[in-house]
Design a protein around this motif. Structure first.
Motif, short mmCIF file in Angstrom:
data_model
loop_
_atom_site.label_atom_id
_atom_site.label_comp_id
_atom_site.label_asym_id
_atom_site.label_seq_id
_atom_site.Cartn_x
_atom_site.Cartn_y
_atom_site.Cartn_z
N TYR A 43 0.83 -1.20 0.00
CA TYR A 43 0.00 0.00 0.00
C TYR A 43 0.87 1.25 0.00
O TYR A 43 2.06 1.20 0.29
N GLU A 44 0.23 2.39 -0.27
CA GLU A 44 0.92 3.68 -0.22
C GLU A 44 0.05 4.72 0.48
O GLU A 44 -1.17 4.76 0.28
N PRO A 45 0.67 5.63 1.24
CA PRO A 45 -0.02 6.82 1.71
C PRO A 45 0.10 7.93 0.68
O PRO A 45 0.72 7.75 -0.38
N LEU A 46 -0.46 9.08 0.97
CA LEU A 46 -0.30 10.23 0.07
C LEU A 46 1.16 10.64 -0.02
O LEU A 46 1.67 10.97 -1.10
N VAL A 47 1.82 10.69 1.12
CA VAL A 47 3.24 11.05 1.20
C VAL A 47 3.92 10.04 2.10
O VAL A 47 3.28 9.37 2.91
N ARG A 48 5.24 9.90 1.96
CA ARG A 48 5.97 8.99 2.84
C ARG A 48 7.16 9.72 3.45
O ARG A 48 7.61 10.76 2.94
N SER A 49 7.67 9.19 4.53
CA SER A 49 8.82 9.78 5.21
C SER A 49 10.10 9.30 4.55
O SER A 49 10.29 8.10 4.33
N ASP A 50 10.99 10.24 4.21
CA ASP A 50 12.25 9.85 3.58
C ASP A 50 13.33 9.61 4.64
O ASP A 50 13.06 9.64 5.85
N ALA A 51 14.53 9.38 4.20
CA ALA A 51 15.62 9.05 5.12
C ALA A 51 15.95 10.19 6.06
O ALA A 51 16.56 9.99 7.12
N GLN A 52 15.57 11.41 5.70
CA GLN A 52 15.81 12.58 6.56
C GLN A 52 14.58 12.94 7.39
O GLN A 52 14.52 14.01 7.99
N LEU A 53 13.58 12.04 7.42
CA LEU A 53 12.34 12.22 8.18
C LEU A 53 11.49 13.37 7.63
O LEU A 53 10.67 13.95 8.35
N LEU A 54 11.65 13.68 6.36
CA LEU A 54 10.85 14.71 5.71
C LEU A 54 9.81 14.05 4.80
O LEU A 54 9.99 12.93 4.32
N ALA A 55 8.69 14.75 4.59
CA ALA A 55 7.65 14.22 3.72
C ALA A 55 8.13 14.21 2.27
O ALA A 55 8.67 15.20 1.77
N ALA A 56 7.94 13.09 1.60
CA ALA A 56 8.35 12.91 0.21
C ALA A 56 7.15 12.40 -0.59
O ALA A 56 6.24 11.79 -0.05
N PRO A 57 7.14 12.62 -1.90
CA PRO A 57 6.00 12.20 -2.71
C PRO A 57 5.76 10.69 -2.65
O PRO A 57 6.69 9.89 -2.61
N ALA A 58 4.50 10.32 -2.65
CA ALA A 58 4.08 8.93 -2.82
C ALA A 58 2.94 8.96 -3.84
O ALA A 58 3.18 9.18 -5.02
N ILE A 59 1.69 8.82 -3.40
CA ILE A 59 0.57 8.98 -4.33
C ILE A 59 0.44 10.44 -4.75
O ILE A 59 0.11 10.75 -5.89
N ALA A 60 0.71 11.35 -3.81
CA ALA A 60 0.68 12.77 -4.13
C ALA A 60 2.03 13.20 -4.70
O ALA A 60 3.07 12.80 -4.18
#
Length: 506
Positions: free
Chosen positions: A61-78
């Motif tokens: 599954y995917e969320p709208l955004v995911r957490s990257d290695a720096q704990l920042l929001a990164a694109p997923a579905i959005a």
């Protein structure tokens, strides 16, 4: 000890023949052979709280955004997002290439249906409290979603990075299929799931997130982590998720296996139930906090693999735990507090712990049992299978619980479900406090980072002082893999989403 351990390893190698679904061979050269010792407890991404479940589901599954290695929001579905109206409106533009594994495009209608399901109290969604600022969800076109909020909610974006906020097909929600089959938009398709035995995933060719170099993942659920170590040594698996520091430190000695050790946001904690006799009293809870030697728990149960922690574990918000209430063991103070509360002779209680997640749970419970005996508290340890433990924990049906809880880059996202008055895990915490509730809501609305740090520093100090739980330590996320495995990107969030970057050399 050395001889018995070798015998155990030999037995595990023999057992692996029954559990490993794929052997080495040219035909399967690009299939990643993975192993872990704890399997998922269910397939509904909105309800699952166990790390073992989330690790599987985040690959499907995917969320709208995911957490990257720096704990920042990164694109997923959005593919993009924007706050407006002083933080009261959050607008997402969806990646038009995103597709569910049934071939349907992911649309704004699916996003709306997913969040309506999360917000429906009847669903029992694990992260429901994180989204209660949502007032309306508008879908002006298939690729635009507008969340209008009751108030500014800066941590909302962080909350949306969780797999507990996965976007599901509206059609599957309407059909009542969630939890019975897995239809996501993630990098892998779950072809089969044989609980506590194996999972077979194949790469999703329509994943909008980029090219995945491997063809799929075959996951063996092995009896314990010594079996995983044996399988790594025998080169019967390529990649493993480890939780036991005793096994992980042994991997360090293996010449042909690489160990990745990443600090975790998750925290080991002794949870008390303040609705139960004895622990209703502030002085008793504080006495328990003063009686526990956190460093001893860390060194005994986890071989010192980690660090003593306060409630806040994100690097952006963490403070020196030595400044918090009774973080150095003070037995005399603990005894006085027990006497002041009328419990100078102590009392009896039960502590629950799960077998296998974390692997240190039994050892933690035993150390705590010994330490609390010094102030007259007689602990009975009840070990439970993970699924039984999770059900018991969610009901709040315990005196005390040894737990490993997930962390977050944002303190509000991490704790509002426990310590706000309308938090959906209030029945687990069994504790309300006006100051905790007020500080969490204040921190949610504040946009200035330095002011937020001050608010949450005060929150942490007060939480440690009222002592509904006793925070112990943070440890590491471990991944072990063969030398032909490259590209894995670890996360502090206990995620293994970084397997999407793996390449296998011949």
């Amino acid at each position: 000890m050395k001889t018995s351990f070798k015998m155990k390893l030999l037995g595990c190698v023999a057992a692996l023949a029954m559990y490993s679904p794929v052997m080495a061979g040219d035909a399967m050269a690009q299939t990643l052979r993975m192993a872990w010792s704890q399997d998922a407890t269910g397939l509904d991404p909105h309800k699952q709280t166990a790390f073992s479940s989330q690790r599987l589901l985040e690959l499907v599954y995917e969320p709208l955004v995911r957490s990257d290695a720096q704990l920042l929001a990164a694109p997923a579905i959005a593919e993009s997002w924007e706050f407006s109206d002083e933080g009261k409106v959050l607008t997402f533009k969806l990646n038009k290439a995103s597709k569910f594994q049934n071939g349907a495009n992911v649309t704004s209608a699916d996003v709306k249906a997913s969040f309506e399901r999360i917000l429906d109290e009847a669903t029992g969604a694990a992260a429901r409290a994180n989204f209660q600022s949502i007032e309306t969800i508008e879908t002006p076109d298939d690729a635009t979603v507008i969340f209008k909020l009751k108030q500014a909610d800066i941590p909302l974006l962080t909350a949306m990075t969780s797999i507990n906020a996965a976007i599901l097909p509206a059609s599957e929600i309407a059909a009542g299929n969630i939890g019975t089959k897995a239809v996501g938009s993630g990098p892998f398709i779950l072809e089969s799931w044989n609980p506590n035995s194996k999972e077979v995933l194949k790469t999703n060719p329509d994943w909008a997130g980029g090219k995945v170099e491997i063809d799929g993942i075959d996951i063996s659920v092995l009896p314990d982590e010594t079996a995983i170590l044996a399988a790594l040594r025998a080169k019967q698996i390529d990649f493993a998720v480890l939780n036991d520091p005793m096994v992980a430190t042994m991997v360090d000695r293996e010449a042909n296996v690489t160990l990745d050790r990443t600090p975790s946001l998750a925290y080991h904690v002794l949870q008390m139930n303040p609705s139960r006799d004895g622990m209703k009293e502030l002085a008793v809870r504080q006495a328990i906090s003063c009686a526990i030697d956190r460093k001893d728990v860390l060194e005994t149960a986890s071989l010192g693999e980690g660090a003593v922690t306060g409630p806040l574990t994100s690097p952006a918000f963490a403070n020196d735990p030595s400044t918090l209430f009774c973080y150095e063991k003070d037995l005399e103070k603990a005894k006085k507090l027990m006497a002041d509360a009328g419990f100078e002779k102590g009392f009896s209680a039960t502590v629950i712990a799960a077998t296998g997640e974390p692997p240190t749970a039994a050892a933690e419970a035993q150390v705590i049992q010994s330490q609390l005996a010094e102030i007259g508290i007689k602990l009975d340890i009840r070990m439970m299978e993970l699924n039984v433990y999770v059900d018991t924990w969610l009901k709040g049906d315990f005196d005390m619980a040894v737990a490993l809880n997930g962390g977050s880059a944002d303190p509000y996202t991490m704790y509002n479900r426990y310590w706000t008055k309308n938090g959906n895990l209030q029945k687990v915490a069994q504790f309300t406090d006006d100051k905790l509730d007020s500080l969490l809501h204040e921190g949610r609305a504040e946009t200035d980072l330095e002011k937020r740090k001050e608010i949450f520093s005060e929150f942490e100090k007060h939480l440690a002082e009222v002592s509904p739980w006793v925070w112990l330590y943070t440890s590491y996320n471990y991944a072990a893999f063969q030398k032909n495995v490259t590209g894995f990107e670890p996360r502090r969030t206990n995620s293994i989403f970084g397997v999407t970057k793996i390449k296998l050399a011949n």
